[in-house]
Design an enzyme around this catalytic site. Structure first.
Site, PDB file in Angstrom:
ATOM      1  N   ASP A 197       0.879  -1.076  -0.109  1.00 17.83           N
ATOM      2  CA  ASP A 197      -0.075  -0.037  -0.005  1.00 17.83           C
ATOM      3  C   ASP A 197       0.785   1.366  -0.003  1.00 17.83           C
ATOM      4  OD1 ASP A 197      -2.381   1.624   0.451  1.00 17.83           O
ATOM      5  OD2 ASP A 197      -1.694   1.781   2.620  1.00 17.83           O
TER       6      ASP A 197
ATOM      7  N   ASP B 124      -0.285   4.830   1.281  1.00 16.44           N
ATOM      8  CA  ASP B 124      -0.695   5.620   2.353  1.00 16.44           C
ATOM      9  C   ASP B 124      -0.417   5.300   3.617  1.00 16.44           C
ATOM     10  OD1 ASP B 124      -1.070   7.588   0.201  1.00 16.44           O
ATOM     11  OD2 ASP B 124      -3.381   6.958   0.288  1.00 16.44           O
TER      12      ASP B 124
END
Length: 152
Positions: free
Chosen positions: A10, A12
């Site tokens: 991922d 963020d």
């Protein structure tokens, strides 16, 4: 044929420090998503770039991120961020709100949202008590794969 295992990472709060920028700008996490240029301005999480590069030597690594639909520039900003901090990785990027649809061995994500909690492989929740930071994630994966933790 020797097939490498697949790792999704991922962006963020996993590769890019979203919450640090929210605090620096004194905005809510929801408001940050709507600020033009916000995603481009994020700094890397501690040890994230080194960890990504290490994993990329031994695994097929893809960046699997969600982009807020309310901010059309967020997709471009995220690609620009990747080109700056992880040159060459921009061709291994997937944007989806349904991370559970991707097939792989590991998903490194700070959240269970957007399908991360339903991922069929192993979901490593970075920032959790079991995986507080990148060094703990790297150590876990390398030990689980019976690889030396003294890799360069």
């Amino acid at each position: 044929m020797n097939m490498k295992k697949i790792i999704y990472i991922d962006m963020d709060n996993t590769l890019a420090d979203y919450l640090r920028e929210v605090k620096a700008r004194n905005v809510s996490p929801e408001d940050g998503k709507r600020i033009k240029g916000f995603f481009r301005s994020l700094k890397p999480m501690p040890k994230a770039i080194e960890s990504y590069n290490l994993l990329s030597k031994y695994f097929d690594v893809y960046i699997l991120s969600t982009a807020p639909w309310s901010t059309p520039t967020s997709l471009v900003e995220k690609i620009e961020w990747i080109k700056e901090y992880l040159p060459g990785a921009y061709k291994n990027v997937i944007f989806s709100h349904h991370k559970e649809l991707n097939i792989g061995d590991y998903l490194i994500d700070d959240s269970t949202k957007n399908g991360a909690g339903e991922f069929k492989g192993m979901h490593i929740q970075i920032g959790s008590p079991d995986f507080p930071d990148w060094p703990s994630v790297i150590e876990f994966i390398l030990n689980r794969e019976n690889m030396s933790t003294n890799l360069p």
